[in-house]
Design a protein around this motif. Structure first.
Motif, PDB file in Angstrom:
ATOM      1  N   PHE A  15       1.645  67.194-136.122  1.00  0.00           N
ATOM      2  CA  PHE A  15       1.843  66.972-134.706  1.00  0.00           C
ATOM      3  C   PHE A  15       0.625  67.754-133.869  1.00  0.00           C
ATOM      4  N   VAL A  16       0.332  66.647-132.938  1.00  0.00           N
ATOM      5  CA  VAL A  16      -0.698  67.191-131.878  1.00  0.00           C
ATOM      6  C   VAL A  16      -0.292  66.716-130.561  1.00  0.00           C
ATOM      7  N   TRP A  17      -0.636  67.369-129.579  1.00  0.00           N
ATOM      8  CA  TRP A  17      -0.219  67.013-128.240  1.00  0.00           C
ATOM      9  C   TRP A  17      -1.026  65.851-127.532  1.00  0.00           C
ATOM     10  N   ALA A  18      -2.175  65.735-128.171  1.00  0.00           N
ATOM     11  CA  ALA A  18      -3.235  64.903-127.671  1.00  0.00           C
ATOM     12  C   ALA A  18      -4.277  64.792-128.810  1.00  0.00           C
ATOM     13  N   SER A  19      -5.104  63.663-128.876  1.00  0.00           N
ATOM     14  CA  SER A  19      -6.348  63.647-129.934  1.00  0.00           C
ATOM     15  C   SER A  19      -7.289  62.676-129.440  1.00  0.00           C
ATOM     16  N   VAL A  20      -8.429  62.793-129.893  1.00  0.00           N
ATOM     17  CA  VAL A  20      -9.561  62.156-129.816  1.00  0.00           C
ATOM     18  C   VAL A  20     -10.312  61.827-131.062  1.00  0.00           C
ATOM     19  N   SER A  21     -10.502  60.478-131.455  1.00  0.00           N
ATOM     20  CA  SER A  21     -11.447  60.501-132.721  1.00  0.00           C
ATOM     21  C   SER A  21     -12.559  59.670-132.280  1.00  0.00           C
ATOM     22  N   TRP A  22     -13.628  59.824-133.160  1.00  0.00           N
ATOM     23  CA  TRP A  22     -14.746  58.791-133.021  1.00  0.00           C
ATOM     24  C   TRP A  22     -15.353  58.741-134.378  1.00  0.00           C
ATOM     25  N   THR A  23     -16.457  57.598-134.296  1.00  0.00           N
ATOM     26  CA  THR A  23     -17.627  57.588-135.428  1.00  0.00           C
ATOM     27  C   THR A  23     -18.693  58.224-135.149  1.00  0.00           C
ATOM     28  N   SER A  24     -19.078  59.623-135.859  1.00  0.00           N
ATOM     29  CA  SER A  24     -20.214  60.199-135.764  1.00  0.00           C
ATOM     30  C   SER A  24     -21.368  59.443-136.080  1.00  0.00           C
ATOM     31  N   GLU A  25     -22.539  59.418-135.424  1.00  0.00           N
ATOM     32  CA  GLU A  25     -23.645  58.855-136.030  1.00  0.00           C
ATOM     33  C   GLU A  25     -24.722  59.994-136.682  1.00  0.00           C
ATOM     34  N   GLY A  26     -24.400  61.000-136.930  1.00  0.00           N
ATOM     35  CA  GLY A  26     -24.806  62.166-137.856  1.00  0.00           C
ATOM     36  C   GLY A  26     -24.044  63.047-138.029  1.00  0.00           C
ATOM     37  N   PHE A  27     -24.589  64.237-138.831  1.00  0.00           N
ATOM     38  CA  PHE A  27     -23.591  65.226-139.150  1.00  0.00           C
ATOM     39  C   PHE A  27     -23.802  66.477-138.208  1.00  0.00           C
ATOM     40  N   LEU A  28     -22.759  67.164-137.922  1.00  0.00           N
ATOM     41  CA  LEU A  28     -22.899  68.305-137.261  1.00  0.00           C
ATOM     42  C   LEU A  28     -22.932  69.528-138.180  1.00  0.00           C
ATOM     43  N   SER A  29     -23.785  70.310-137.730  1.00  0.00           N
ATOM     44  CA  SER A  29     -24.023  71.810-138.481  1.00  0.00           C
ATOM     45  C   SER A  29     -22.869  72.741-138.135  1.00  0.00           C
ATOM     46  N   PRO A  30     -22.566  73.706-138.934  1.00  0.00           N
ATOM     47  CA  PRO A  30     -21.519  74.589-138.532  1.00  0.00           C
ATOM     48  C   PRO A  30     -21.383  75.060-137.054  1.00  0.00           C
ATOM     49  N   ARG A  31     -22.563  75.488-136.545  1.00  0.00           N
ATOM     50  CA  ARG A  31     -22.461  75.920-135.368  1.00  0.00           C
ATOM     51  C   ARG A  31     -22.228  74.869-134.250  1.00  0.00           C
ATOM     52  N   GLN A  32     -22.646  73.750-134.696  1.00  0.00           N
ATOM     53  CA  GLN A  32     -22.300  72.455-133.624  1.00  0.00           C
ATOM     54  C   GLN A  32     -20.731  72.115-133.773  1.00  0.00           C
ATOM     55  N   ARG A  33     -20.289  72.166-135.094  1.00  0.00           N
ATOM     56  CA  ARG A  33     -18.904  72.053-134.917  1.00  0.00           C
ATOM     57  C   ARG A  33     -18.037  73.031-134.496  1.00  0.00           C
ATOM     58  N   ALA A  34     -18.411  74.245-134.429  1.00  0.00           N
ATOM     59  CA  ALA A  34     -17.642  75.199-133.684  1.00  0.00           C
ATOM     60  C   ALA A  34     -17.695  74.786-132.189  1.00  0.00           C
ATOM     61  N   LEU A  35     -18.857  74.632-131.632  1.00  0.00           N
ATOM     62  CA  LEU A  35     -19.211  74.137-130.274  1.00  0.00           C
ATOM     63  C   LEU A  35     -18.235  73.132-129.798  1.00  0.00           C
ATOM     64  N   VAL A  36     -18.080  72.097-130.670  1.00  0.00           N
ATOM     65  CA  VAL A  36     -17.035  71.052-130.366  1.00  0.00           C
ATOM     66  C   VAL A  36     -16.008  71.493-130.391  1.00  0.00           C
ATOM     67  N   SER A  37     -15.223  72.098-131.096  1.00  0.00           N
ATOM     68  CA  SER A  37     -14.098  72.596-131.324  1.00  0.00           C
ATOM     69  C   SER A  37     -13.652  73.474-130.193  1.00  0.00           C
ATOM     70  N   LEU A  38     -14.620  74.437-129.674  1.00  0.00           N
ATOM     71  CA  LEU A  38     -14.404  75.200-128.433  1.00  0.00           C
ATOM     72  C   LEU A  38     -14.751  74.626-126.961  1.00  0.00           C
ATOM     73  N   ALA A  39     -15.226  73.353-127.079  1.00  0.00           N
ATOM     74  CA  ALA A  39     -15.573  72.871-126.003  1.00  0.00           C
ATOM     75  C   ALA A  39     -14.514  72.794-124.893  1.00  0.00           C
ATOM     76  N   PRO A  40     -13.261  72.525-125.255  1.00  0.00           N
ATOM     77  CA  PRO A  40     -12.199  72.594-124.060  1.00  0.00           C
ATOM     78  C   PRO A  40     -12.099  73.755-123.437  1.00  0.00           C
ATOM     79  N   ARG A  41     -12.543  75.134-124.129  1.00  0.00           N
ATOM     80  CA  ARG A  41     -12.386  76.540-123.403  1.00  0.00           C
ATOM     81  C   ARG A  41     -13.134  76.693-122.135  1.00  0.00           C
ATOM     82  N   VAL A  42     -14.139  75.867-122.063  1.00  0.00           N
ATOM     83  CA  VAL A  42     -15.043  75.990-120.990  1.00  0.00           C
ATOM     84  C   VAL A  42     -14.330  75.427-119.581  1.00  0.00           C
ATOM     85  N   PRO A  43     -13.615  74.167-119.497  1.00  0.00           N
ATOM     86  CA  PRO A  43     -12.778  73.754-118.359  1.00  0.00           C
ATOM     87  C   PRO A  43     -11.632  74.562-118.251  1.00  0.00           C
TER      88      PRO A  43
END
Length: 161
Positions: A51-79
């Motif tokens: 169960f999720v309240w909302a979601s987004v999915s996409w096809t990635s054109e590359g691979f995320l590093s662990p640091r980048q994965r963390a930043l993508v996961s925490l991106a909503p914290r900024v707004p």
């Protein structure tokens, strides 16, 4: 007036769900590119996440590093932090019916920060970021909850008698 505010709640939910999911997408697109994006801005059951309240999915054109994965996961914290600060500024406004609208709108960010800080699902944004950074999820959880509590504390400082 109360009915009008109550009727605005779904719109606030839709808006902040959109902000949350778009922020994930924009940061991912910045790091590795993303295509075939699909936004689902309503509560649903995800095959992988449950169960999720909302979601987004996409096809990635590359691979995320662990640091980048963390930043993508925490991106909503900024707004969310911006919204929590704006929520806290309600006390500087002259009292009137539109203060309730202010609290409702920016309160959406407070709710998003609260829910995002729970992170009880192993695939939640918080859990993914904690794994990627190899830190305790409690570090991120306590930080988010502190922002929420400070925002809500402002209600006590200038609530009309």
């Amino acid at each position: 007036m109360n009915t009008l505010l109550f009727l605005c709640v779904p719109l606030v939910f839709l808006f902040w769900s959109g902000v949350h999911e778009v922020s994930h997408y924009l940061v991912a697109r910045f790091f590795v590119g993303a295509k075939d994006v699909q936004f689902r801005l309503y509560p649903h059951r995800d095959e992988r996440l449950g169960f999720v309240w909302a979601s987004v999915s996409w096809t990635s054109e590359g691979f995320l590093s662990p640091r980048q994965r963390a930043l993508v996961s925490l991106a909503p914290r900024v707004p969310d932090v911006i919204g929590c600060v704006a929520f806290s500024l309600w006390g500087l406004l002259p009292l009137g019916w539109w203060v309730w609208l202010w609290l409702l709108f920016w309160g959406g960010a407070v709710v998003d920060m609260f829910v995002g800080s729970l992170g009880t699902n192993p695939e939640s944004d918080l859990a993914r970021a904690a794994r990627a950074w190899d830190v305790s999820p409690w570090l991120l959880r306590v930080g988010g909850m502190a922002v929420v509590l400070v925002s809500l504390f402002t209600l006590l400082l200038r609530w009309p008698s």
